[in-house]
Enzyme design. Structure first.
Site, mmCIF file in Angstrom:
data_model
loop_
_atom_site.group_PDB
_atom_site.id
_atom_site.type_symbol
_atom_site.label_atom_id
_atom_site.label_comp_id
_atom_site.label_asym_id
_atom_site.label_seq_id
_atom_site.Cartn_x
_atom_site.Cartn_y
_atom_site.Cartn_z
ATOM 1 N N SER A 38 7.070 21.882 3.440
ATOM 2 C CA SER A 38 6.954 23.252 2.954
ATOM 3 C C SER A 38 7.659 23.406 1.617
ATOM 4 C CB SER A 38 7.566 24.229 3.958
ATOM 5 O OG SER A 38 6.984 24.067 5.231
HETATM 6 N N1 SAH Z 1 8.503 22.582 7.913
HETATM 7 C C1 SAH Z 1 7.941 21.262 7.814
HETATM 8 C C2 SAH Z 1 6.534 21.273 7.337
HETATM 9 C C3 SAH Z 1 5.628 21.621 8.362
HETATM 10 S S1 SAH Z 1 3.928 21.366 8.026
HETATM 11 C C4 SAH Z 1 8.742 20.432 6.862
HETATM 12 O O1 SAH Z 1 9.760 20.894 6.370
HETATM 13 O O2 SAH Z 1 8.321 19.305 6.623
HETATM 14 C C5 SAH Z 1 3.400 21.946 9.578
HETATM 15 C C6 SAH Z 1 3.496 20.947 10.685
HETATM 16 O O3 SAH Z 1 3.082 21.623 11.855
HETATM 17 C C7 SAH Z 1 2.572 19.747 10.521
HETATM 18 O O4 SAH Z 1 3.308 18.577 10.593
HETATM 19 C C8 SAH Z 1 1.593 19.892 11.702
HETATM 20 O O5 SAH Z 1 1.219 18.648 12.268
HETATM 21 C C9 SAH Z 1 2.416 20.698 12.686
HETATM 22 N N2 SAH Z 1 1.663 21.441 13.691
HETATM 23 C C10 SAH Z 1 0.517 22.152 13.552
HETATM 24 N N3 SAH Z 1 0.163 22.703 14.732
HETATM 25 C C11 SAH Z 1 1.105 22.337 15.628
HETATM 26 C C12 SAH Z 1 1.291 22.578 17.035
HETATM 27 N N4 SAH Z 1 0.438 23.308 17.754
HETATM 28 N N5 SAH Z 1 2.371 22.023 17.628
HETATM 29 C C13 SAH Z 1 3.257 21.271 16.940
HETATM 30 N N6 SAH Z 1 3.133 20.999 15.620
HETATM 31 C C14 SAH Z 1 2.077 21.535 14.971
#
Ligand code: SAH
Length: 212
Positions: free
Chosen positions: A60
């Site tokens: 993010s």
């Molecule tokens: N905050 C994180 C970035 C997140 S990107 C950082 O600092 O790196 C969002 C993430 O959410 C992705 O890795 C994606 O695979 C995950 N994601 C999406 N849907 C999800 C779900 N239902 N359960 C768990 N993870 C999920």
């Protein structure tokens, strides 16, 4: 390129963008974002942009991480148990870590989960508990949670997650489709849920199931 001066410049940008919580800004200044991304991208680590982390996902944007942390804390210095959905590379988990007693972070893509878990362990973020799971189910045996931070956007707020909020707890969650999303804050007061619609957001979609 990863110097304190570069990081301080990022913090100034976050201030200019409206982040006001000084404790959050201090943690943004010291968290080594360059260690959460591929070395080839490290020179972009302290720019206020999302970056690819593989598997179609992104780390993010620093503004988003700071803003969600500030919103989750509201006027509190510290939270007890917090659930994070979407560990990604673990950067948001690292920023939350100093503000919570126990952080439970779930990720649905196995290689991302493995990498984030090892990285957070190596960097000694010992109160972060990672698991491989579909965050749509929450973590019923670890809740209720004082805070829930969701880093991927579902079309509607999962009812299961609302039910895992403790009384007085708060959830920060983006909701919407690929083009238009809004960041919501949902506060629980007994059996009542109060939703505040905060600002535009742009997150990867919230997907069901686990990907190995
Ligand atoms: N905050 C994180 C970035 C997140 S990107 C950082 O600092 O790196 C969002 C993430 O959410 C992705 O890795 C994606 O695979 C995950 N994601 C999406 N849907 C999800 C779900 N239902 N359960 C768990 N993870 C999920």
């Amino acid at each position: 390129m990863t110097s304190q001066r570069t990081r301080d410049r990022l913090v100034q940008r976050l201030r200019d963008a409206g982040i006001t919580n000084e404790q959050v800004l201090a943690v943004m200044a010291t968290t080594p974002r360059h260690l959460f991304i591929d070395e080839a991208l490290a020179h972009h680590a302290y720019e206020d942009t999302p970056l690819p982390i593989g598997h179609g996902q992104t780390i993010s944007q620093p503004y988003t991480v700071a803003r969600m942390t500030e919103l989750l804390l509201a006027d509190q210095q510290r939270l007890g148990r917090v659930l994070e959905v979407g560990t990604g590379c673990g950067y948001q988990s690292a920023v939350l870590s100093p503000f919570v007693d126990q952080l439970y972070s779930v990720e649905r893509i196995e290689p991302l989960y493995q990498r984030a878990r090892n990285r957070l362990y190596d960097l000694r973020y010992r109160n972060v508990n990672c698991s491989l799971s579909d965050g749509g189910w929450g973590l019923p045996d670890k809740g209720p949670f004082d805070g829930i931070l969701v880093a991927a956007a579902p079309e509607v707020v999962p009812e299961t997650l609302k039910q895992q909020l403790a009384d007085g707890g708060r959830m920060v969650i983006p909701v919407g489709g690929r083009k238009k999303q809004r960041l919501l804050m949902i506060s629980r007061d007994g059996d009542e849920f109060v939703t505040r619609d905060l600002e535009d957001a742009l997150f990867v979609p919230f997907l069901a199931g686990v990907q190995r």
